[in-house]
Motif scaffolding. Sequence first.
Motif, PDB file in Angstrom:
ATOM      1  N   ARG A  44     -24.222  -9.967  38.668  1.00 14.85           N
ATOM      2  CA  ARG A  44     -25.608 -10.188  38.285  1.00 14.85           C
ATOM      3  C   ARG A  44     -26.203 -11.294  39.141  1.00 14.85           C
ATOM      4  O   ARG A  44     -25.493 -12.205  39.576  1.00 14.85           O
ATOM      5  CB  ARG A  44     -25.732 -10.534  36.799  1.00 14.85           C
ATOM      6  N   ALA A  45     -27.506 -11.218  39.351  1.00 15.84           N
ATOM      7  CA  ALA A  45     -28.183 -12.199  40.198  1.00 15.84           C
ATOM      8  C   ALA A  45     -29.592 -12.453  39.691  1.00 15.84           C
ATOM      9  O   ALA A  45     -30.234 -11.554  39.133  1.00 15.84           O
ATOM     10  CB  ALA A  45     -28.231 -11.700  41.645  1.00 15.84           C
ATOM     11  N   LEU A  46     -30.062 -13.685  39.873  1.00 16.76           N
ATOM     12  CA  LEU A  46     -31.437 -14.056  39.557  1.00 16.76           C
ATOM     13  C   LEU A  46     -32.249 -14.039  40.850  1.00 16.76           C
ATOM     14  O   LEU A  46     -31.827 -14.610  41.859  1.00 16.76           O
ATOM     15  CB  LEU A  46     -31.510 -15.449  38.943  1.00 16.76           C
ATOM     16  N   SER A  88     -42.955  -5.849  47.847  1.00 10.39           N
ATOM     17  CA  SER A  88     -41.504  -5.849  48.049  1.00 10.39           C
ATOM     18  C   SER A  88     -41.004  -4.445  48.320  1.00 10.39           C
ATOM     19  O   SER A  88     -41.250  -3.536  47.541  1.00 10.39           O
ATOM     20  CB  SER A  88     -40.786  -6.408  46.810  1.00 10.39           C
ATOM     21  N   GLN A  89     -40.299  -4.267  49.412  1.00 16.19           N
ATOM     22  CA  GLN A  89     -39.697  -2.975  49.705  1.00 16.19           C
ATOM     23  C   GLN A  89     -38.510  -2.715  48.783  1.00 16.19           C
ATOM     24  O   GLN A  89     -38.232  -1.581  48.436  1.00 16.19           O
ATOM     25  CB  GLN A  89     -39.233  -2.936  51.166  1.00 16.19           C
ATOM     26  N   ASP A  90     -37.813  -3.764  48.403  1.00 11.48           N
ATOM     27  CA  ASP A  90     -36.633  -3.624  47.562  1.00 11.48           C
ATOM     28  C   ASP A  90     -36.603  -4.805  46.597  1.00 11.48           C
ATOM     29  O   ASP A  90     -36.409  -5.938  47.011  1.00 11.48           O
ATOM     30  CB  ASP A  90     -35.367  -3.607  48.429  1.00 11.48           C
ATOM     31  N   PRO A  91     -36.811  -4.570  45.283  1.00  4.77           N
ATOM     32  CA  PRO A  91     -36.885  -5.693  44.347  1.00  4.77           C
ATOM     33  C   PRO A  91     -35.551  -6.371  44.094  1.00  4.77           C
ATOM     34  O   PRO A  91     -35.503  -7.444  43.529  1.00  4.77           O
ATOM     35  CB  PRO A  91     -37.423  -5.038  43.069  1.00  4.77           C
ATOM     36  N   CYS A  92     -34.444  -5.741  44.458  1.00  7.02           N
ATOM     37  CA  CYS A  92     -33.118  -6.318  44.255  1.00  7.02           C
ATOM     38  C   CYS A  92     -32.349  -6.359  45.569  1.00  7.02           C
ATOM     39  O   CYS A  92     -32.545  -5.511  46.441  1.00  7.02           O
ATOM     40  CB  CYS A  92     -32.319  -5.487  43.236  1.00  7.02           C
ATOM     41  N   PRO A  93     -31.456  -7.330  45.722  1.00  8.75           N
ATOM     42  CA  PRO A  93     -30.646  -7.394  46.943  1.00  8.75           C
ATOM     43  C   PRO A  93     -29.532  -6.351  46.927  1.00  8.75           C
ATOM     44  O   PRO A  93     -29.337  -5.651  45.934  1.00  8.75           O
ATOM     45  CB  PRO A  93     -30.068  -8.814  46.886  1.00  8.75           C
ATOM     46  N   HIS A  94     -28.818  -6.276  48.021  1.00  9.47           N
ATOM     47  CA  HIS A  94     -27.651  -5.411  48.113  1.00  9.47           C
ATOM     48  C   HIS A  94     -26.404  -6.274  48.036  1.00  9.47           C
ATOM     49  O   HIS A  94     -26.401  -7.430  48.454  1.00  9.47           O
ATOM     50  CB  HIS A  94     -27.663  -4.622  49.431  1.00  9.47           C
ATOM     51  N   VAL A  95     -25.351  -5.720  47.474  1.00 14.47           N
ATOM     52  CA  VAL A  95     -24.077  -6.422  47.384  1.00 14.47           C
ATOM     53  C   VAL A  95     -23.053  -5.668  48.208  1.00 14.47           C
ATOM     54  O   VAL A  95     -22.999  -4.427  48.183  1.00 14.47           O
ATOM     55  CB  VAL A  95     -23.620  -6.557  45.905  1.00 14.47           C
ATOM     56  N   MET A 104     -28.239  -3.080  44.105  1.00 15.50           N
ATOM     57  CA  MET A 104     -28.356  -3.621  42.761  1.00 15.50           C
ATOM     58  C   MET A 104     -29.606  -3.057  42.101  1.00 15.50           C
ATOM     59  O   MET A 104     -30.590  -2.733  42.774  1.00 15.50           O
ATOM     60  CB  MET A 104     -28.402  -5.146  42.790  1.00 15.50           C
ATOM     61  N   GLN A 105     -29.573  -2.933  40.774  1.00 18.41           N
ATOM     62  CA  GLN A 105     -30.691  -2.388  40.020  1.00 18.41           C
ATOM     63  C   GLN A 105     -31.343  -3.488  39.188  1.00 18.41           C
ATOM     64  O   GLN A 105     -30.702  -4.467  38.811  1.00 18.41           O
ATOM     65  CB  GLN A 105     -30.209  -1.256  39.105  1.00 18.41           C
ATOM     66  N   VAL A 106     -32.631  -3.304  38.884  1.00 20.50           N
ATOM     67  CA  VAL A 106     -33.348  -4.269  38.051  1.00 20.50           C
ATOM     68  C   VAL A 106     -32.833  -4.173  36.620  1.00 20.50           C
ATOM     69  O   VAL A 106     -32.900  -3.117  36.000  1.00 20.50           O
ATOM     70  CB  VAL A 106     -34.860  -4.020  38.078  1.00 20.50           C
ATOM     71  N   ARG A 107     -32.302  -5.274  36.113  1.00 20.53           N
ATOM     72  CA  ARG A 107     -31.860  -5.336  34.728  1.00 20.53           C
ATOM     73  C   ARG A 107     -33.018  -5.743  33.820  1.00 20.53           C
ATOM     74  O   ARG A 107     -33.264  -5.125  32.783  1.00 20.53           O
ATOM     75  CB  ARG A 107     -30.695  -6.325  34.592  1.00 20.53           C
ATOM     76  N   VAL A 118     -33.811 -10.172  36.951  1.00 19.25           N
ATOM     77  CA  VAL A 118     -32.356 -10.139  36.871  1.00 19.25           C
ATOM     78  C   VAL A 118     -31.897  -8.796  37.435  1.00 19.25           C
ATOM     79  O   VAL A 118     -32.336  -7.741  36.978  1.00 19.25           O
ATOM     80  CB  VAL A 118     -31.854 -10.310  35.429  1.00 19.25           C
ATOM     81  N   CYS A 119     -31.036  -8.849  38.424  1.00 17.19           N
ATOM     82  CA  CYS A 119     -30.494  -7.648  39.057  1.00 17.19           C
ATOM     83  C   CYS A 119     -29.008  -7.536  38.746  1.00 17.19           C
ATOM     84  O   CYS A 119     -28.323  -8.542  38.543  1.00 17.19           O
ATOM     85  CB  CYS A 119     -30.698  -7.703  40.568  1.00 17.19           C
ATOM     86  N   SER A 120     -28.503  -6.309  38.724  1.00 21.11           N
ATOM     87  CA  SER A 120     -27.090  -6.123  38.405  1.00 21.11           C
ATOM     88  C   SER A 120     -26.541  -4.894  39.120  1.00 21.11           C
ATOM     89  O   SER A 120     -27.296  -4.002  39.528  1.00 21.11           O
ATOM     90  CB  SER A 120     -26.886  -5.967  36.891  1.00 21.11           C
TER      91      SER A 120
END
Length: 455
Positions: A44-46, A88-95, A104-107, A118-120
């Motif tokens: 998970r990431a903020l 934003s092209q991508d609201p969450c980063p990649h892991v 990652m998907q928007v939690r 919050v992304c997860s």
Amino acid sequence: MRNFSLLTIGTLFLYFNLYSFHAVADPIPSSAWLQYTEQGLEVRALISTQIGTLKSNTEVEQTDTNETVSSKVNALLSASNNRLDSQSQDPCPHVNVDGLTLSMQVRTKPTPDFPTRVCSAHIPDNANIITLKDIVLTPAIPQPKRIVLIGDTGCRLSGGQQHYQACNNTSIWPFAHIATRIAQYNPDLIIHTGDYIYREVACPKGNAGCSGSPFGHNQSTWDADWFTPAAPMLQTAPFIFLRGNHEGCDKAGIGWFRFLSPRSEPDTCQLSTPPWFINLASLQLGIIDSASVKDKQHKSLAPAFSKQLDTLNPQYNKPAWLLSHRPFWGFGASDTGTRLTKQTSELQTAVKTSSLSTFINLIISGHIHLAEILNFDGNRPTQVIAGNGGSMLISRTPKAIQIDSMAIKQSKVLYQYGFIIMESDEKNDWRLSFRDVEGREIEACLLGEEQLFCE
């Protein structure tokens, strides 16, 4: 410039830097961690919200006051998610997991009180290398040998009880220092027994110890009580998070479901949630939600706890621990005095209705603000309490000699800040050592399959 103070100019500068006009291809996390959930491991990431150009009725003008600027930005934060992410092209980063890139998907979406996304993403149990931008996350170990127990970590600001801990003093609120020592220990797993947020009211005027502290149920409070002081240990090991009573729906429950809950439904606060289960190589962990012990009509939740135990019991088939924020059997002073209290009657009632599995030889809890280990004369698992992670400690009391009609055979009770380390040997026996804020060992016990031996 009418009503345009230096503070307003500074506020505008902050907003225009926070809410960039440029697209962000892969957002940079402000915090990231790995945790066990009911679906398995998750990272998970903020992510700080990236907002497009302020237009029409949300445009900031030179004649705006500080209050007007805040109102306009809050109105934008309350807009739909596609408006927030319009640039934003991508609201969450990649892991990156072992060379593979996962999205990652928007939690949870940002809100006025929580202006972070919050992304997860789910992570395979056998992952070896997990990176998120420049953050390197320590992977899970199928058979953890070094486990840290910590709980009740937040800084207490309570108007009802008139407790105002010195949050600005790392000796009086030592959680950040403890987190650094835990990181230096390099554990395989960290179990937090619950109660992350204690800043419920404003610090009284003239109190230098907590002056300037945020409070209430918002991002600033979660940052101050958890994400900032916990930062040294967040990437050190995977976490198991328990829900404490301070994460109940009348307190910090919204933040709990948003950030740390093991559930996939983060948008609403629930009084009580079902139990969940972790199956490791040589150990099983059952987790129950004991944040609340009474329902909205103030009736006991003992029947609900009984059902939770009935759900977990058939899943055990090897050595197991039961995790609950509130202890099944524990003692200590009440929050407001020196009177001895014995906890928790609702859980004790549930055990009488639905007995614990014979595979369980240890119960891990927090809630009582001390460190404690109890071993009983009869057929009852050893109870460990890790509730001394930073929140104001309780007063000393005489030791209890029995709880719920069973004599206490051995006990260790420590009234000082710190954490507990559990280390296993070749026979899967566990050595429990109580550590102070510097990580120095104070007391130790050896937990075998059926017996406890304290040094």
